[in-house]
Design a protein around this motif. Structure first.
Motif, PDB file in Angstrom:
ATOM      1  N   ARG A  53       1.496   0.532  -9.524  1.00  0.00           N
ATOM      2  CA  ARG A  53      -0.313  -0.211  -9.392  1.00  0.00           C
ATOM      3  C   ARG A  53      -1.523   0.044  -9.662  1.00  0.00           C
ATOM      4  O   ARG A  53      -2.333   0.032 -10.255  1.00  0.00           O
ATOM      5  CB  ARG A  53      -0.296  -1.369  -8.107  1.00  0.00           C
ATOM      6  CG  ARG A  53       0.280  -2.422  -8.002  1.00  0.00           C
ATOM      7  CD  ARG A  53       0.874  -3.158  -6.909  1.00  0.00           C
ATOM      8  NE  ARG A  53       1.876  -2.139  -6.372  1.00  0.00           N
ATOM      9  CZ  ARG A  53       3.506  -1.909  -6.519  1.00  0.00           C
ATOM     10  NH1 ARG A  53       3.943  -3.635  -7.161  1.00  0.00           N
ATOM     11  NH2 ARG A  53       3.912  -1.179  -6.372  1.00  0.00           N
ATOM     12  N   THR A  54      -1.213   1.567  -8.564  1.00  0.00           N
ATOM     13  CA  THR A  54      -2.781   1.989  -8.805  1.00  0.00           C
ATOM     14  C   THR A  54      -2.925   2.363  -9.702  1.00  0.00           C
ATOM     15  O   THR A  54      -3.974   2.345 -10.741  1.00  0.00           O
ATOM     16  CB  THR A  54      -2.656   2.905  -7.821  1.00  0.00           C
ATOM     17  OG1 THR A  54      -2.769   2.146  -6.036  1.00  0.00           O
ATOM     18  CG2 THR A  54      -4.043   3.813  -6.864  1.00  0.00           C
ATOM     19  N   HIS A 131      -7.000   4.970   1.770  1.00  0.00           N
ATOM     20  CA  HIS A 131      -6.504   5.084  -0.040  1.00  0.00           C
ATOM     21  C   HIS A 131      -7.979   3.744   0.040  1.00  0.00           C
ATOM     22  O   HIS A 131      -7.558   2.268  -0.108  1.00  0.00           O
ATOM     23  CB  HIS A 131      -5.540   3.901   0.196  1.00  0.00           C
ATOM     24  CG  HIS A 131      -5.083   3.594  -1.613  1.00  0.00           C
ATOM     25  ND1 HIS A 131      -5.445   3.600  -2.327  1.00  0.00           N
ATOM     26  CD2 HIS A 131      -3.605   3.721  -1.187  1.00  0.00           C
ATOM     27  CE1 HIS A 131      -4.720   3.338  -3.399  1.00  0.00           C
ATOM     28  NE2 HIS A 131      -3.509   2.776  -2.778  1.00  0.00           N
ATOM     29  N   GLN A 134      -7.593   0.759  -1.941  1.00  0.00           N
ATOM     30  CA  GLN A 134      -6.968  -0.450  -2.149  1.00  0.00           C
ATOM     31  C   GLN A 134      -7.790  -1.188  -1.689  1.00  0.00           C
ATOM     32  O   GLN A 134      -7.338  -2.674  -1.109  1.00  0.00           O
ATOM     33  CB  GLN A 134      -6.065   0.222  -1.201  1.00  0.00           C
ATOM     34  CG  GLN A 134      -4.630  -0.986  -1.184  1.00  0.00           C
ATOM     35  CD  GLN A 134      -4.107  -2.132  -2.108  1.00  0.00           C
ATOM     36  OE1 GLN A 134      -3.542  -1.073  -3.894  1.00  0.00           O
ATOM     37  NE2 GLN A 134      -4.294  -3.703  -1.631  1.00  0.00           N
ATOM     38  N   ARG A 164      -1.583   4.888   4.924  1.00  0.00           N
ATOM     39  CA  ARG A 164      -3.210   5.196   4.446  1.00  0.00           C
ATOM     40  C   ARG A 164      -3.811   3.668   3.995  1.00  0.00           C
ATOM     41  O   ARG A 164      -5.303   4.028   4.359  1.00  0.00           O
ATOM     42  CB  ARG A 164      -3.028   6.035   3.195  1.00  0.00           C
ATOM     43  CG  ARG A 164      -2.063   5.439   1.857  1.00  0.00           C
ATOM     44  CD  ARG A 164      -2.074   6.979   1.078  1.00  0.00           C
ATOM     45  NE  ARG A 164      -1.156   6.206   0.071  1.00  0.00           N
ATOM     46  CZ  ARG A 164      -0.831   7.214  -1.053  1.00  0.00           C
ATOM     47  NH1 ARG A 164      -1.181   8.501  -0.451  1.00  0.00           N
ATOM     48  NH2 ARG A 164      -0.388   6.387  -1.814  1.00  0.00           N
ATOM     49  N   THR A 165      -3.501   2.802   3.112  1.00  0.00           N
ATOM     50  CA  THR A 165      -4.514   1.434   3.227  1.00  0.00           C
ATOM     51  C   THR A 165      -4.545   0.549   3.972  1.00  0.00           C
ATOM     52  O   THR A 165      -5.949   0.753   4.263  1.00  0.00           O
ATOM     53  CB  THR A 165      -2.571   0.258   2.166  1.00  0.00           C
ATOM     54  OG1 THR A 165      -2.002   0.157   2.948  1.00  0.00           O
ATOM     55  CG2 THR A 165      -2.485   1.503   1.157  1.00  0.00           C
ATOM     56  N   ARG A 226       5.056  -1.590   4.561  1.00  0.00           N
ATOM     57  CA  ARG A 226       6.563  -0.723   3.983  1.00  0.00           C
ATOM     58  C   ARG A 226       6.559   0.452   5.143  1.00  0.00           C
ATOM     59  O   ARG A 226       5.141   0.889   5.192  1.00  0.00           O
ATOM     60  CB  ARG A 226       6.427  -0.399   2.457  1.00  0.00           C
ATOM     61  CG  ARG A 226       7.503   0.779   1.717  1.00  0.00           C
ATOM     62  CD  ARG A 226       7.077   1.031   0.804  1.00  0.00           C
ATOM     63  NE  ARG A 226       5.802   2.002   0.656  1.00  0.00           N
ATOM     64  CZ  ARG A 226       6.392   3.145  -0.181  1.00  0.00           C
ATOM     65  NH1 ARG A 226       7.302   3.775   0.284  1.00  0.00           N
ATOM     66  NH2 ARG A 226       5.377   4.138   0.111  1.00  0.00           N
ATOM     67  N   LEU A 265       1.774  -3.619  -1.605  1.00  0.00           N
ATOM     68  CA  LEU A 265       2.967  -3.600  -1.907  1.00  0.00           C
ATOM     69  C   LEU A 265       2.725  -1.695  -2.638  1.00  0.00           C
ATOM     70  O   LEU A 265       2.373  -1.120  -2.288  1.00  0.00           O
ATOM     71  CB  LEU A 265       2.643  -4.246  -3.856  1.00  0.00           C
ATOM     72  CG  LEU A 265       2.552  -5.831  -3.935  1.00  0.00           C
ATOM     73  CD1 LEU A 265       2.925  -6.143  -4.871  1.00  0.00           C
ATOM     74  CD2 LEU A 265       4.169  -6.519  -2.543  1.00  0.00           C
TER      75      LEU A 265
HETATM   76  C1  NCD Z   1       0.276   1.628  -1.180  1.00  0.00           C
HETATM   77  C2  NCD Z   1      -0.053   3.584  -0.969  1.00  0.00           C
HETATM   78  O1  NCD Z   1       0.583   4.194  -1.467  1.00  0.00           O
HETATM   79  O2  NCD Z   1      -0.030   3.881  -0.455  1.00  0.00           O
HETATM   80  N1  NCD Z   1       0.271   1.387  -2.365  1.00  0.00           N
HETATM   81  C3  NCD Z   1      -0.126   0.709  -3.650  1.00  0.00           C
HETATM   82  O3  NCD Z   1      -0.789   1.204  -3.225  1.00  0.00           O
HETATM   83  N2  NCD Z   1      -0.625   0.175  -3.578  1.00  0.00           N
HETATM   84  C4  NCD Z   1       1.246   1.412  -0.116  1.00  0.00           C
HETATM   85  C5  NCD Z   1       2.709   2.212  -0.627  1.00  0.00           C
HETATM   86  O4  NCD Z   1       3.327   3.340  -0.749  1.00  0.00           O
HETATM   87  O5  NCD Z   1       3.259   1.653   0.190  1.00  0.00           O
END
Ligand code: NCD
Length: 361
Positions: A53-54, A131, A134, A164-165, A226, A265
């Protein structure tokens, strides 16, 4: 925007965050009006860690604004595999691109990147640290789906230690009035001390609980995460932590009707697929908000006040002092000058925010 880089959302004032949310909404309502807003601009995506996604939402955001994208999604395909240092890569790419989005497994990598790049740097995730984009995604989602960013009871569940999110979201939501946090994790995966300090300093109430059921009834927002296998030192430790928290329809029966469920995600097993059909589940809508949030961020950073271009330097005082966090970039790119800020009787590493007592020096 006053700050040249986006390493932490602290680089933006609350007003700037609200302006980005507003701009993201305008772009979403009328995308064709913005299709040339970044014409001629080049984004470099430097992804030293996997991403779906990112990276793609950064790229899509730039392409939808009429700009172009260069970069790598696997450092092994670049001269890093020949032994090129982080400093040299960032110095070079900073001369090619107008803006850089970097993801790296080490904490403080984006801060270090900003020391070498002439182009502004966006932190797309630095190890288990922060992050910020996010979080921009999350606040655009919350503003649209809850109608406000204050007076919310926010549950965060899962890997709160390495997530980090989670760290960026708590830091940011602590800046809005009346928010309180319910931290749902095992004792091993609770938030780091510097995040607790942020909540305490902001006067935000928080409780730590060990089960989803006991928290569910009071939440306005549930932020699932997660358990991040790649951040554990051993597989044994990961196996002990995985699968502890699973959101399913049965647990959701205890929740408010207007709860909103978010997740950065990727999902592994922490949300059952049956939950996807519940109208309170917003994690896929969240990915779309994220693209608009990044479009608004590019427009803000590339058109803003670029007068502050000074690169940060060490004050030299603590140069002999090694950061105690072995995941800090300064432990691996050893030519980096050490930088600490003083916080009471503590020293805080300016790259990864690891704290240590002054008495150790
Ligand atoms: C997250 C990340 O990379 O920190 N995902 C994201 O950027 N959407 C969360 C994760 O990897 O679990």
């Amino acid at each position: 925007m006053k700050s040249k880089n986006l390493i932490d959302l602290e680089n933006l004032s609350v007003k700037e965050i609200l302006d980005i949310i507003d701009l993201a909404d305008k772009i979403k309502a009328n995308p064709s009006e913005y299709e040339n807003a970044c014409r001629g601009k080049i984004l470099a995506t430097l992804f030293y860690e996997p991403s779906t996604r990112t990276r793609m939402s950064f790229s899509t955001a730039m392409l939808r604004l009429g700009g172009n994208v260069i970069g790598f999604d696997n450092p092994q395909n670049s001269s890093i595999s020949k032994g090129e240092s982080f400093k040299d890569t960032l110095t070079v790419v900073g001369g090619y691109a107008d803006i850089i989005a970097i993801r790296h497994p080490l904490e403080g990598a984006a801060e270090a990147a900003a020391m070498f790049s002439d182009a502004p740097v966006i932190n797309a995730g630095d190890g288990g640290h922060l992050h910020p984009t996010q979080t921009l995604t999350d606040v655009v989602t919350l503003y649209n789906e809850k109608g406000r960013l204050d007076n919310l009871c926010i549950g965060l569940c899962g890997d709160l230690k390495y997530g980090r999110t989670v760290h960026s979201l708590i830091k940011t939501m602590s800046r809005f009035k009346g928010n309180r946090f319910v931290l749902i994790s095992t004792p091993e995966l609770t938030v780091p001390q510097y995040i607790k300090d942020v909540m305490n300093t902001a006067g935000c109430e928080f409780t730590e609980v060990s089960g989803l059921r006991e928290a569910m009834g009071e939440l306005d927002v549930l932020y699932m995460t997660r358990i991040q296998q790649e951040r554990f030192d051993s597989d044994e430790e990961y196996q002990r932590q995985r699968g502890v928290f699973v959101l399913d329809n049965k647990k959701l029966e205890l929740a408010k009707k207007d709860l909103r469920i978010l997740h950065p995600l990727p999902r592994v097993d922490e949300i059952s697929y049956e939950v996807d059909d519940d109208e309170r589940a917003k994690y896929f809508a969240q990915t779309v908000y994220g693209m608009y949030a990044r479009m608004a961020l590019f427009m803000t950073m590339l058109n803003g006040d670029r007068s502050i271009t000074e690169k940060r330097k060490s004050n030299g005082l603590f140069n002999a002092l090694q950061c105690m966090n072995e995941h800090c970039i300064t432990r691996h790119e050893t030519y980096l000058p050490k930088r600490y800020r003083e916080y009471g009787d503590m020293l805080v590493c300016e790259y990864c925010e690891n704290t240590r007592k002054r008495e150790f020096i």
